[in-house]
Design a protein around this motif. Structure first.
Motif, short mmCIF file in Angstrom:
data_model
loop_
_atom_site.label_atom_id
_atom_site.label_comp_id
_atom_site.label_asym_id
_atom_site.label_seq_id
_atom_site.Cartn_x
_atom_site.Cartn_y
_atom_site.Cartn_z
N ALA A 37 0.71 -1.22 -0.07
CA ALA A 37 0.01 -0.11 -0.13
C ALA A 37 0.88 1.38 0.09
O ALA A 37 0.48 2.11 -0.56
N LEU A 38 1.98 1.18 0.66
CA LEU A 38 2.68 2.44 0.96
C LEU A 38 3.52 2.73 -0.30
O LEU A 38 3.60 3.92 -0.83
N THR A 39 4.19 1.85 -0.84
CA THR A 39 5.07 2.09 -1.94
C THR A 39 4.06 2.19 -3.17
O THR A 39 4.44 3.33 -4.00
N LYS A 40 3.27 1.60 -3.30
CA LYS A 40 2.39 1.89 -4.77
C LYS A 40 1.68 3.32 -4.51
O LYS A 40 1.78 4.12 -5.47
N ALA A 41 0.99 3.79 -3.73
CA ALA A 41 0.35 4.81 -3.24
C ALA A 41 1.28 6.14 -3.25
O ALA A 41 1.27 7.09 -3.92
N LEU A 72 14.79 8.90 -8.88
CA LEU A 72 15.62 8.73 -7.61
C LEU A 72 14.88 8.11 -6.58
O LEU A 72 15.11 6.97 -5.72
N VAL A 73 13.46 8.71 -5.97
CA VAL A 73 12.60 8.26 -5.04
C VAL A 73 12.03 7.06 -5.23
O VAL A 73 12.10 6.28 -4.61
N THR A 79 13.78 -0.21 -3.37
CA THR A 79 15.08 -0.74 -2.56
C THR A 79 14.66 -0.95 -1.07
O THR A 79 14.89 -1.93 -0.50
N ALA A 80 14.19 0.18 -0.48
CA ALA A 80 13.91 0.05 0.86
C ALA A 80 12.97 -0.86 1.25
O ALA A 80 12.92 -1.66 2.07
N ALA A 81 11.73 -0.98 0.39
CA ALA A 81 10.64 -1.83 0.43
C ALA A 81 11.32 -3.47 0.40
O ALA A 81 10.84 -4.26 1.05
N HIS A 82 12.00 -3.39 -0.80
CA HIS A 82 12.62 -5.03 -0.63
C HIS A 82 13.42 -5.18 0.36
O HIS A 82 13.25 -6.35 0.84
#
Length: 98
Positions: A37-41, A72-73, A79-82
């Protein structure tokens, strides 16, 4: 005038997606659904904000900088989510909240 309204609409839509991602982070039961939810949104929200700001940019250099920031974001967020998901998977810390 029209560009200002379109900019305001796109930035507002981006903020709505940021809010939805934050709500998903707080409400979903486990790490994987929260990350999704966080990364997609947030990626879509930032894309809309950048698109709105591109309408107000002074020239191509500013547009290129905004696109570079967005890319870059995107890379940093993925990367952070992975990394969070991998640590959760390897350490078995994925129980659900109820």
């Amino acid at each position: 005038m029209i560009a200002d309204l379109l900019t305001a609409g796109l930035v507002l839509a981006g903020l709505v997606f940021f809010g939805a991602g934050t709500l998903g982070l707080l409400r979903f039961p486990d790490v994987y659904t929260r990350l999704h939810a966080l990364t997609k949104a947030d990626n879509l929200g930032l894309g809309l904000v950048v698109l709105g700001l591109m309408l107000q940019a002074d020239g191509p250099a500013m547009i290129l900088k905004l696109v570079l920031i967005w890319v870059l974001v995107l890379a940093a967020g993925a990367t952070a989510a992975h990394m969070v998901a991998q640590r959760t998977w390897t350490h078995g810390e994925f129980e659900r909240r109820e």
